[in-house]
Design a protein around this motif. Structure first.
Motif, PDB file in Angstrom:
ATOM      1  N   LYS A   1       0.615  -1.204  -0.088  1.00 48.35           N
ATOM      2  CA  LYS A   1      -0.199  -0.271   0.138  1.00 48.35           C
ATOM      3  C   LYS A   1       0.271   0.988   0.556  1.00 48.35           C
ATOM      4  O   LYS A   1       0.512   2.003  -0.726  1.00 48.35           O
ATOM      5  N   SER A   2       1.690   1.316   0.854  1.00 44.73           N
ATOM      6  CA  SER A   2       2.885   2.512   0.629  1.00 44.73           C
ATOM      7  C   SER A   2       3.264   2.795  -0.473  1.00 44.73           C
ATOM      8  O   SER A   2       3.449   3.765  -0.674  1.00 44.73           O
ATOM      9  N   THR A   3       4.351   1.083  -0.674  1.00 41.55           N
ATOM     10  CA  THR A   3       4.269   2.046  -1.923  1.00 41.55           C
ATOM     11  C   THR A   3       4.550   2.592  -2.849  1.00 41.55           C
ATOM     12  O   THR A   3       4.356   3.396  -3.837  1.00 41.55           O
ATOM     13  N   LEU A   4       2.841   0.824  -3.219  1.00 51.70           N
ATOM     14  CA  LEU A   4       1.923   2.553  -4.457  1.00 51.70           C
ATOM     15  C   LEU A   4       1.776   3.686  -4.062  1.00 51.70           C
ATOM     16  O   LEU A   4       1.686   4.720  -5.460  1.00 51.70           O
ATOM     17  N   ILE A   5       1.211   4.243  -3.160  1.00 57.55           N
ATOM     18  CA  ILE A   5       1.355   5.854  -2.762  1.00 57.55           C
ATOM     19  C   ILE A   5       2.260   6.334  -2.791  1.00 57.55           C
ATOM     20  O   ILE A   5       2.162   7.230  -3.608  1.00 57.55           O
ATOM     21  N   LYS A   6       4.027   5.713  -2.987  1.00 60.31           N
ATOM     22  CA  LYS A   6       4.881   6.312  -2.725  1.00 60.31           C
ATOM     23  C   LYS A   6       5.309   6.822  -4.017  1.00 60.31           C
ATOM     24  O   LYS A   6       5.766   7.641  -4.712  1.00 60.31           O
ATOM     25  N   VAL A   7       4.859   5.519  -5.135  1.00 59.41           N
ATOM     26  CA  VAL A   7       5.278   5.951  -6.032  1.00 59.41           C
ATOM     27  C   VAL A   7       4.198   6.477  -7.189  1.00 59.41           C
ATOM     28  O   VAL A   7       4.889   7.259  -7.984  1.00 59.41           O
ATOM     29  N   LEU A   8       3.016   6.867  -6.987  1.00 57.58           N
ATOM     30  CA  LEU A   8       2.440   7.380  -7.132  1.00 57.58           C
ATOM     31  C   LEU A   8       2.630   9.086  -6.802  1.00 57.58           C
ATOM     32  O   LEU A   8       2.248  10.266  -7.547  1.00 57.58           O
ATOM     33  N   THR A   9       2.813   8.993  -5.597  1.00 58.19           N
ATOM     34  CA  THR A   9       2.791  10.835  -5.259  1.00 58.19           C
ATOM     35  C   THR A   9       5.212  10.890  -5.281  1.00 58.19           C
ATOM     36  O   THR A   9       5.016  12.364  -5.127  1.00 58.19           O
ATOM     37  N   GLY A  10       5.516  10.199  -5.993  1.00 53.29           N
ATOM     38  CA  GLY A  10       7.118  11.017  -6.805  1.00 53.29           C
ATOM     39  C   GLY A  10       7.777  10.104  -5.782  1.00 53.29           C
ATOM     40  O   GLY A  10       8.592  11.272  -5.845  1.00 53.29           O
ATOM     41  N   VAL A  11       7.717  10.220  -4.641  1.00 53.55           N
ATOM     42  CA  VAL A  11       8.445   9.448  -3.664  1.00 53.55           C
ATOM     43  C   VAL A  11       9.861   8.838  -4.459  1.00 53.55           C
ATOM     44  O   VAL A  11      11.136   8.747  -4.065  1.00 53.55           O
TER      45      VAL A  11
END
Lengths: 336, 511
Positions: free
Chosen positions: B46-56
């Motif tokens: 989950k966190s990785t998906l969000i971090k990918v989406l937000t450019g982290v």
């Protein structure tokens, strides 16, 4: 060799590759542009040459940088080492002839440790920021050294004292053995006691470490004392090398070279993991650079500028982000 | 006004970290005017998906479309400019600045080159009113509770977002009333046509607020479901990949404690922190400490472990009496403490799992009594196996692990010291359902083997399951005790609420 140890060696390897590369590059530069740089000869059973000279001159920086590595690992800094160096040199030289040599040396070391204790108490127990805390001794220290030397440049003609900084042992400068001894001793503390673990833990996360039963303040006090002691050893090396104690100029700005050596060696100013071997290579690099610039005949007024440029390049090479940028650029260039 | 048009689409996104495939070919679709839950255990991606989406993190493979146009966010700032705003679990604000400054940092309104404070303060107040918050925007953020700080972070994100809002566990530090306040805002934003991604561990909240659920497991997509058509038990089954029944959760039935008292606190007090508390724990007993946030439950734990000093009172450990305590002394006396905030007071991020596990044991033994590397590896391996810590190697940095696994490492750290009393402050906060169950089972096993445990948890059900006895605190005071068959959520809540005097409500009971 177990798996984990090999892996640990790998991590070390990747961290140390940059200072090593920088050192190799500067040596390579000398090979092509400074004739006779690698020339070595044996006079009276001692080795002479630029390389030996670099080792000898790098010894004080190395010793101070090793102490500095510990302080930086705990997310601190000690900018008073140059002043402590001057105090220790002044103490030793002023006592030679008054008391036996070993007592003079012992007194200098004790004074160095006390200076470290002072810094440590200010920072660990009174909560003063490291930069400010050590600034006090940096400023006052040279004054103290002047009080000891009574404002003069003290000299000594003690042959035995001179051996520390310019004697030879097994064909090599004796100072190298002192630096090596300090390195091995601190390496032992890191690898064979829990100091390494505790220091890296407190440097990374002080609160967690405290909750796990580590006592950060004691660790801080200890590393500042070690740093003061290292500065005093460097003070002995420097004052012995020139057989005199100069309160104003001995070890001037050496704290900056030491900090640079630590950073080039791969230890982060944010604390945590620290790399002693990297620091040693970093110190060697800095001294090689200084010597090279001198032997290139760069006018003295430009030396600092040249040094600054090289240091910027080395720091950039070390930065992951910069390397990534660089790699992306070159990738794009290939595609385009 | 639910257009249901696709707002954001992620296609076959993959991401590999050294040694871990964090995401493989994951699809995710967010529509206009919906609240979309992203569910999965810790480490599901989950966190990785969000971090990918937000450019982290840059993604290795895959495409992202916003309003049908392909986008690449190379940094969180770029993502923000694209209109994708995120509120992370940990609050990313500057507590030393004022509320208004936090809302407008990086985009301060200017007038003729200077900051337009008047406009900024007025705008801030208006923005917060949209979230039904009435704050003094000139006050520094640190003057407000964590919950309010969280709301400020959300207000900032809402203001900057142009369509997509990501809330990564925003409710974990909010109490029930604040959660409702947040939900009201979310509903409003949804009705305005915004797409909201909601990450949480609280199943009840998912059913209360979301329209759709996307489930991830081990970095892969399990599926996308309409919330109303997915039962709670099948949601959990999808998440953990095995059958789960509501009946699995029940009260502790067998107790194994002996009369021997391991720790007895008598009238421990600290001014401004906690009024006299007396409490004893027997060998093999699990005692729960219940109360609201700020009721003194964590404060009491801090006194026992010596993080804070008691002003008065005596603590008896075995045969010895203590009036002052510090962590090192406490560890030598056989106490272990898993603190509430794992990130700040638990893990040592840069160090490896092995080093994190041996840290307390080494501190107990002292600096010169070094545990040889080989012994360290044995200890680490034993606990990695025992607690089933998921990691490719014990030499991984601990901050590469998921929250549940980090918590297990911290547990291992204390078990390695062979404690007599273990204090667990929120041992399962921010941890997925599967790991929660594992940690609870572990607590029961440890008690059975003779370890005494003092547990603090916001989830009453968790304490009812684990504890033999629950001590209730209210307003920094000990108000009562419940044990055995009398322990249920209603009886505890009643004791907490009795006598009133508190406006705070009990935090979500979760799971």
């Amino acid at each position: 060799m177990s798996n984990t140890r090999r892996r640990a060696a790998n991590i070390m390897h990747t961290k140390i590759i940059w200072p090593l590369t920088a050192l190799a590059a500067i040596l390579l530069f000398n090979l092509f542009f400074v004739p006779g740089f690698f020339h070595m000869e044996i006079k009276d059973g001692h080795l002479f040459g630029s390389l030996i000279d670099i080792l000898n001159r790098a010894a004080p920086i190395m010793v101070i940088a090793i102490g500095m590595t510990l302080v930086i690992a705990k997310e601190g800094i000690d900018i008073s080492v140059g002043s402590v160096l001057a105090i220790a040199g002044a103490v030793a030289i002023s006592l030679i002839g008054v008391v036996p040599l070993w007592m003079a040396i012992g007194a200098a070391l004790i004074v160095g440790a006390l200076c470290g204790l002072w810094n440590g108490v200010l920072i660990a127990y009174l909560g003063i920021q490291p930069m400010v805390g050590t600034l006090i001794l940096m400023t006052v220290g040279r004054g103290i050294a002047q009080l000891i030397t009574e404002g003069k440049v003290l000299t000594t003609d003690s042959k035995s004292y001179g051996f520390i900084g310019k004697g030879f042992f097994l064909g090599l400068p004796f100072s190298i053995f002192i630096a090596a001894f300090v390195f091995l001793l601190v390496l032992y503390l890191k690898k064979r006691t829990a100091l390494g673990l505790f220091l890296e833990a407190t440097g990374t996360n002080k609160v967690s470490s405290e909750y796990a039963g580590v006592e950060p303040r004691k660790i801080y006090l200890f590393v500042y004392i070690v740093c003061g002691l290292c500065a005093a050893i460097a003070g002995l090396l420097v004052s012995s090398n020139i057989s005199s104690a100069d309160a104003n100029n001995a070890g001037l700005w050496i704290e900056l070279d030491a900090i640079l050596a630590v950073v080039i060696g791969g230890t982060s100013m944010r604390g945590g993991r620290f790399f002693l071997a990297g620091t040693v290579i970093g110190a060697l690099f800095i001294q090689s650079l200084t010597t090279t610039i001198y032997s290139m005949g760069v006018p003295p007024e430009r030396i600092m500028v040249v040094k600054a440029i090289v240091v910027i390049i080395v720091s950039l090479m070390q930065s992951d982000r910069f390397r990534q940028m660089f790699q992306q650029k070159s990738k794009k260039a290939v595609i385009g | 006004m639910r257009s249901g048009d696709v707002l954001l689409k992620m296609e076959e996104v993959s991401k590999t970290f050294p040694g871990v495939k964090a995401l493989s070919d994951v699809n995710f679709t967010l529509r206009q005017g919906e609240v979309h839950a992203l569910m999965g255990e810790n480490g599901a991606g989950k966190s990785t998906l969000i971090k990918v989406l937000t450019g982290v993190h840059p993604m290795d493979q895959g495409k992202v479309y916003l309003n049908g146009r392909p986008i690449v966010a190379r940094s969180p700032l770029e993502a923000q400019h694209l209109g994708i705003s995120t509120v992370y679990q940990e609050i990313n604000l500057c507590t030393n600045l004022s509320v208004a400054e936090n809302l407008y940092i990086g985009r301060l309104p200017r007038r003729r080159g200077a900051i337009d404070w008047k406009k900024m303060h007025a705008d801030s107040e208006q923005l917060l009113r949209r979230l039904n918050l009435n704050l003094d925007v000139k006050k520094s953020l640190s003057d407000y509770s964590v919950a309010i700080q969280q709301m400020v972070a959300i207000a900032r994100a809402v203001d900057m977002s142009s369509g997509v809002l990501i809330l990564d566990e925003p409710t974990s530090s909010l109490d029930a009333q604040e959660v409702q306040q947040l939900f009201a805002v979310m509903r409003k934003l949804r009705d305005e046509g915004m797409g909201i991604v909601f990450v949480t561990h609280f199943l009840d909240q998912v059913y209360e607020i979301t329209d759709r659920i996307t489930i991830l497991r081990n970095g892969s997509l399990v599926g996308e479901y309409e919330t109303s058509k997915l039962s709670k038990s099948s949601l959990v089954t999808h998440m953990i990949g095995r059958e789960w029944k509501e009946e699995d959760e029940h009260r502790k039935t067998e107790s194994s404690y002996t009369p021997e008292v391991v720790m007895a606190a008598k009238s421990l007090t600290r001014a401004g922190s906690i009024k006299p508390v007396s409490l004893s724990v027997r060998k093999g007993e699990v005692v729960g400490l219940a109360g609201l946030l700020g009721s003194g439950r964590s404060e009491f734990a801090n006194l026992i472990f010596g993080i804070d000093q008691a002003d008065s009172g005596v603590m008896t450990l075995g045969a010895e009496q203590f009036q002052s305590m510090n962590p090192k002394k406490a560890i030598r006396q056989g106490i272990g403490f898993c603190p509430e905030d794992r990130k700040i007071a638990g893990i040592v991020g840069e160090l490896t799992i092995r080093e994190n596990i041996v840290l307390a044991l080494q501190a107990k033994k002292g600096i010169f009594n070094y545990i040889p590397l080989k012994k360290q590896q044995e200890i680490a391996q034993r606990f990695i196996d025992l607690l089933r810590i998921k990691t490719p190697s014990m030499e991984q940095r601990i901050d590469n692990l998921s929250g549940g696994n980090q918590q297990k490492v911290i547990l291992a750290r204390w078990l390695a010291t062979e404690p007599k009393l273990l204090i667990l402050d929120e041992p399962t906060r921010g941890i997925d359902v599967g790991s929660k169950g594992e940690i609870r089972r572990l607590i029961l096993d440890l008690a059975k083997s003779g370890l005494s445990i003092l547990i603090i948890s916001s989830e009453l059900q968790e304490m009812i399951e684990c504890a033999d006895r629950i001590v209730v605190l209210r307003d920094r005071m000990q108000v009562g005790e419940i044990s055995g068959g009398d322990m249920n959520e209603a009886s505890i809540m009643k004791m907490i609420a009795e006598g009133g005097g508190t406006s705070e409500q009990y935090p979500q009971t979760g799971s």
